[in-house]
Design an enzyme around this catalytic site. Structure first.
Site, PDB file in Angstrom:
ATOM      1  N   LYS B  96     -24.391   4.405 -12.230  1.00 13.84           N
ATOM      2  CA  LYS B  96     -24.205   4.640 -13.670  1.00 13.84           C
ATOM      3  C   LYS B  96     -23.210   3.663 -14.294  1.00 13.84           C
ATOM      4  CE  LYS B  96     -26.918   8.250 -14.389  1.00 13.84           C
ATOM      5  NZ  LYS B  96     -28.113   8.122 -15.245  1.00 13.84           N
ATOM      6  N   GLU B 118     -23.447  11.703 -23.027  1.00 15.86           N
ATOM      7  CA  GLU B 118     -23.892  12.968 -22.461  1.00 15.86           C
ATOM      8  C   GLU B 118     -23.837  12.819 -20.947  1.00 15.86           C
ATOM      9  OE1 GLU B 118     -25.879  10.530 -23.186  1.00 15.86           O
ATOM     10  OE2 GLU B 118     -26.839  10.345 -21.227  1.00 15.86           O
ATOM     11  N   SER B 388     -28.601   5.840  -4.873  1.00 18.47           N
ATOM     12  CA  SER B 388     -28.034   5.634  -6.208  1.00 18.47           C
ATOM     13  C   SER B 388     -26.606   6.138  -6.359  1.00 18.47           C
ATOM     14  CB  SER B 388     -28.933   6.298  -7.254  1.00 18.47           C
ATOM     15  OG  SER B 388     -29.094   7.664  -6.950  1.00 18.47           O
TER      16      SER B 388
END
Lengths: 277, 409
Positions: B96, B118, B388
């Site tokens: 991210k 968010e 990830s």
């Protein structure tokens, strides 16, 4: 109430013509179908029709109302929990017409329930039920071509929005595509009653007027008779939503009382008419 | 080699990937999206912006992240040789940060001092809070109260990093509702605020911009696997919630037709249970629709109301999916499968024991697909799995889930 002789764009044009003739703004209350119950929402709308309001924006509930503030979100959730569907909302329009409601009715819906129902079928069924147009907050003119065409065929209104952030180019775009009227969002924000109208509202309306000759209907934040009085001479019409919905939990009478005070505030410049009938 | 041009050039100027994508937002936001698109294109054409992003990727995020040959796992499964792209080793413990840093730099360049985000699992919230702290931006993160309860360590991290975490109590109180609330904030404060959206979804230009910022994953991995294994992989596997890590991996391989691309959705309690987030699995539930500003596959009832989803992994618990995935699936360039909660938890434990790596529960869904697929592949084949994120944030959930399962036996 007089007979309903025209539908769709013609009915909306007649609504503005009458208000203009009476030198006032048209008053379009908003109410959600199925809030707090299906029957009560119909009774509210019928009571408001008898007050001689000019038109209606009727809300089809959606699970994710991202342009709405807390009051309408809650009403929406209550309506969904009551089993309110798109079909039920169309049935509500039919029942209102059967009860003699003659004012123009615009259906307010987010896009996805309409897509799920089928765009063309939605326009046909809404027309058959007696609705006059659509207001879709998450559909900008760029994405509207399929619905533009379907509404044009049915001679129904498809309202587009302008906001304080809209450039002259975007005001022109809304003007080019909107039918019936342009919905002017008074503030940058979500729906909800506010105590004061924004101080730069007049300049904003003038900016929009300079870019379009279509009727302007103001929404977001309008809640008091004083606000309503200020609408005369400023815009062609206005929508009141959260302030009415907030009272809807307590049943028909409080909603009727507020709407009556808003309607009366507009009447100062017109002849005292015999309402109802 | 045949390169399908439309796949290499999407999205078009209106933000469409074929029939998916677009911009379905209130008018108030339309000018902001135009402004963002223009600023993004200028930034990407600016060598100084690119150099700054690359410098931070190397000196702050720790890029390039390595790929690891999973020797014991590959031997255990007896089929394909498995390589892991280690986004879990990036700063903040997940991919991210790649996107958060890119967008935060863009916010700074646009002169926006307030950013909102968010978050579902909390990984994008932590990445946004981190980027905001690094660049001196004010940051507010919307998070569903259900997710707050199941991702406490990340909530604490965001607060430590100086961000304000705002609980969302509406709807299902998960990622979907956090996005609704972030959009409401953006509509209200659009002139001063940058919306730092965390996945490859939402209105144009977000799906394109997030993909581009995440495409570093695939660009590195494509080069690394050729250096380490001598050739391109036969298959790439990644989990898909909104789909940013998957699109970041897939993008570099999109023209390599021999490389199969596989996305793994959350199968929750099983596809028959109705309690899952597998948007592509059941055509009665997952159908094209519009949610959060984009046209893609959306889990909805027959009346167009968005359905609640379930996954053990908060980051995959979302009823829609990035529009480019819908497009890649329609073109049969990528394929989508599902892994259940039980399968993901088993894969989580297997990777811990055989490789000494604790994966995020999201990433464990990709590992679960590897466990199914690798044994059916020849030993000389190569599978690249995107790991990830790391799983420290999920330990409470895993302890609870495994405890419950052991108790019920």
């Amino acid at each position: 109430m007089s007979e309903r002789t025209v539908q769709g764009l013609a009915a909306i044009a007649a609504m503005f013509a009458r208000a203009r003739n009476e030198q006032r703004a048209a008053f379009l209350p908003f109410f959600t179908v199925g809030f707090p119950t299906y029957e009560t929402s119909l009774d509210v709308l019928t009571a408001l029709a008898e007050l001689d309001v000019d038109g209606f924006e009727i809300g089809i509930p959606f699970s994710d109302p991202l342009a709405d503030g807390a009051v309408i979100q809650e009403a929406t959730q209550v309506a969904l929990n009551n089993g309110t569907t798109v079909k039920k909302c169309l049935q509500a329009v039919r029942e209102l017409r059967a009860r003699g409601v003659r004012q123009p009715i615009l259906l307010f819906s987010y896009l996805n329930p309409i897509l799920a129902y089928g765009l063309e079928r939605m326009v046909e069924d809404a027309h058959a039920a007696g609705a006059d147009g659509f207001i879709i907050p998450d559909l900008p003119p760029e994405e509207g071509s399929a619905l533009d065409a379907a509404c044009a065929r049915a001679q129904m209104a498809l309202v587009y929005f302008v906001a304080p952030t809209s450039s002259p180019e975007r005001i022109a775009l809304a003007s080019q595509h909107a039918t019936g009227f342009i919905y002017v969002v008074s503030i940058t924000g979500v729906t909800g009653a506010r105590t004061e109208l924004p101080p730069d509202l007049l300049a904003f309306i003038q900016r929009v007027r300079s870019g379009t000759s279509k009727p302007l209907v103001l929404g977001f934040g309008i809640s008091t008779p004083e606000h309503a009085r200020q609408m005369n001479g400023l815009v062609d019409g206005f929508i009141v939503a959260s302030a009415l919905i907030r009272l809807g939990k307590e049943g028909v009478e409080p909603v009727r009382a507020l709407a009556a005070s808003l309607r009366a505030a507009l009447a100062s410049q017109e002849k005292n008419e015999q309402g109802g009938g | 080699m045949y390169i399908p041009t439309q796949i290499t050039t999407v999205p078009d100027a209106r933000g469409y990937f074929g029939e998916f994508g677009g911009r379905f937002v209130p008018e108030t936001l339309m000018p902001a999206l135009d402004e963002l698109t223009a600023a993004y294109r200028e930034a990407m054409a600016d060598a100084a912006f690119q150099a700054r992003l690359q410098e931070l990727q190397q000196t702050y995020v720790g890029r390039p992240t390595p790929i690891t040959y999973a020797r014991r796992l590959s031997e255990h499964l007896g089929g394909a040789q498995i390589y892991l792209k280690r986004e879990d080793l990036a700063h903040t413990g997940a991919h991210k940060i790649n996107n958060a840093l890119g967008q935060a730099l863009l916010a700074q360049r646009m002169g926006k001092k307030r950013v909102i985000a968010e978050t579902g699992a909390g990984q994008h919230g932590v990445a946004s809070a981190t980027a905001a702290a690094l660049l001196g931006l004010e940051c507010h993160v919307y998070m569903g109260s259900v997710d707050i309860a199941r991702q406490q360590p990340n909530v604490f991290r965001m607060k430590l990093l100086g961000s304000n975490v705002i609980p969302v109590e509406s709807g299902s109180k998960t990622l979907k509702d956090a996005i609704n609330e972030a959009i409401r904030d953006w509509v209200t404060n659009v002139r001063t605020t940058f919306y730092l959206l965390g996945s490859a979804l939402g209105p144009h230009p977000y799906p394109m911009m997030v993909r581009d910022f995440q495409s570093v994953i695939g660009m590195e991995a494509r080069q690394q696997i050729q250096e380490l294994a001598g050739r391109l992989p036969d298959v790439c596997v990644a989990c898909v919630g909104g789909g940013s890590n998957a699109i970041g991996l897939f993008h570099a391989f999109r023209d390599d037709e021999q490389v199969e691309l596989v996305g793994v959705e959350a199968g929750g309690h099983g596809l028959d249970s109705g309690e899952h987030a597998a948007r592509f699995a059941d055509p009665n539930i997952g159908r094209p629709g519009v949610l959060h500003g984009t046209r893609s596959f959306v889990m909805q009832n027959e009346d167009g109301q968005i359905m609640n989803t379930h996954s053990v992994s908060a980051g995959l618990d979302y009823p829609s999916v990035g529009p480019e995935h819908a497009y890649l699936r329609q073109n049969e360039r990528a394929f989508y499968v599902a892994a259940t909660d039980v399968e993901a938890l088993a894969a989580f434990q297997t990777l811990c024991k055989l490789e000494g790596i604790i994966p995020a529960l999201e990433s464990a869904h990709a590992v679960a697909e590897a466990l199914k697929r690798a044994p059916q592949m020849p030993k000389n084949s190569i599978m690249l799995v995107n790991l990830s994120g790391r799983g420290d944030k999920d330990l409470d959930t895993v302890i609870r889930e495994l405890g419950a399962r052991n108790d019920s036996k």
